[in-house]
Design an enzyme around this catalytic site. Structure first.
Site, PDB file in Angstrom:
ATOM      1  N   HIS A 164       7.365  -4.617   1.986  1.00 56.11           N
ATOM      2  CA  HIS A 164       8.653  -5.274   2.205  1.00 56.11           C
ATOM      3  C   HIS A 164       9.351  -5.553   0.878  1.00 56.11           C
ATOM      4  O   HIS A 164      10.561  -5.313   0.746  1.00 56.11           O
ATOM      5  CB  HIS A 164       8.456  -6.572   2.982  1.00 56.11           C
ATOM      6  CG  HIS A 164       8.213  -6.357   4.444  1.00 56.11           C
ATOM      7  ND1 HIS A 164       8.105  -7.385   5.349  1.00 56.11           N
ATOM      8  CD2 HIS A 164       8.056  -5.221   5.158  1.00 56.11           C
ATOM      9  CE1 HIS A 164       7.892  -6.898   6.558  1.00 56.11           C
ATOM     10  NE2 HIS A 164       7.853  -5.583   6.456  1.00 56.11           N
ATOM     11  N   HIS A 223       1.802 -12.428   1.772  1.00 54.91           N
ATOM     12  CA  HIS A 223       1.213 -11.724   0.635  1.00 54.91           C
ATOM     13  C   HIS A 223       0.839 -12.665  -0.515  1.00 54.91           C
ATOM     14  O   HIS A 223       1.338 -13.781  -0.629  1.00 54.91           O
ATOM     15  CB  HIS A 223       2.162 -10.637   0.091  1.00 54.91           C
ATOM     16  CG  HIS A 223       2.349  -9.481   1.020  1.00 54.91           C
ATOM     17  ND1 HIS A 223       1.416  -8.477   1.161  1.00 54.91           N
ATOM     18  CD2 HIS A 223       3.382  -9.162   1.852  1.00 54.91           C
ATOM     19  CE1 HIS A 223       1.864  -7.591   2.038  1.00 54.91           C
ATOM     20  NE2 HIS A 223       3.044  -7.986   2.481  1.00 54.91           N
TER      21      HIS A 223
END
Length: 271
Positions: A164, A223
């Site tokens: 992303h 993340h």
């Protein structure tokens, strides 16, 4: 239509001054740094954006390159053709050739997206192990990929470079570079072509806002810091390597404003 024109004029003024385009790479890096600090300090409130099934993630981010590709395709085609005819006084054939050359930037972007995402999956598979809830008496099964692990309801633990952060940063920067063509394009205010270009331009700006917002959500909710930092650095490198280096060369898709070096004192994207 007047409201559409006013909105487009204001956005073009901001982009022509170079404020957004020049600061966006630094803004993305700052978001990763600050967002990761907030995440690590458990300072982020619970919101629907923490859920990966939120509508923006499902219907936009998961197909981010498709949205970027299909909106940039008509925008680049129309603006480049008009630019070739009005500024260079090219004929139809030469104008179409210029359009095809500029559209090849989308093919380059597609190749970058494909290679990088495959590379990210390879790294995750290479560094990962699978955790399953099997009984202790059962022999331990080895899994080669994340997909095999998930098929047995396992949890894959590997180094997951943030796709992303990579893709959203690259798409946002690419859009900002491509809409720079409006700085050198003059179109009759009463023409239908101007309405079409304004609609595409505003759609691209709206899409960029979504990409930056979802980039922020990724930074604060998902993340590890190193995974996000590496993802955005790869996205910035892909943008810089194309628009700030390769596209300045003769054998390339070229810049949205043709034959105008970014470092020129007379002409620049930020004039």
């Amino acid at each position: 239509m007047e409201r559409l024109e006013r909105c487009g004029r204001r956005l073009r003024a901001g982009l022509a001054a170079g404020r957004v385009r020049g600061r966006l790479p630094w803004l993305l890096l700052a978001i990763v740094l600050l967002g990761s600090a907030l995440k690590d300090g458990d300072l982020v409130p619970e919101t629907p954006m923490r859920n990966k099934r939120n509508p923006l993630n499902v219907y936009f981010v998961k197909v981010a390159w498709a949205w970027t590709f299909w909106l940039l395709l008509p925008f680049i085609a129309v603006t480049t053709y008009q630019f070739a005819k009005s500024k260079f006084l090219y004929g139809p054939t030469k104008s179409i050739l210029m359009v095809l050359r500029r559209l090849s930037a989308l093919l380059v972007g597609t190749a970058i997206w494909y290679v990088c995402t495959r590379f990210f999956m390879y790294i995750e598979n290479l560094t990962g192990t699978c955790s399953t809830s099997g009984k202790l008496s059962e022999p331990r099964q080895l899994y080669a990929t994340k997909q095999e692990c998930h098929q047995d309801d396992g949890i894959w633990n590997g180094f997951d470079i943030s796709g992303h952060c990579f893709l959203l940063s690259y798409c946002a920067l690419m859009i900002m570079e491509e809409v720079a063509v409006l700085e050198g394009l003059s179109i009759d205010q009463n023409s239908n072509l101007r309405v079409v270009i304004n609609i595409l331009f505003l759609s691209l700006c709206f899409l960029t806002v979504i990409w930056v917002f979802m980039f922020l959500c990724t930074a604060v909710y998902f993340h590890d810091f190193s995974q996000k930092l590496l993802g955005v650095l790869i996205g910035l490198s892909a943008w810089y390597g194309t628009y700030r280096f390769w596209y300045l060369k003769p054998f390339s898709p070229g810049l949205p404003l043709p034959n105008i070096p970014l470092t020129s004192k007379k002409y620049s994207y930020s004039r």
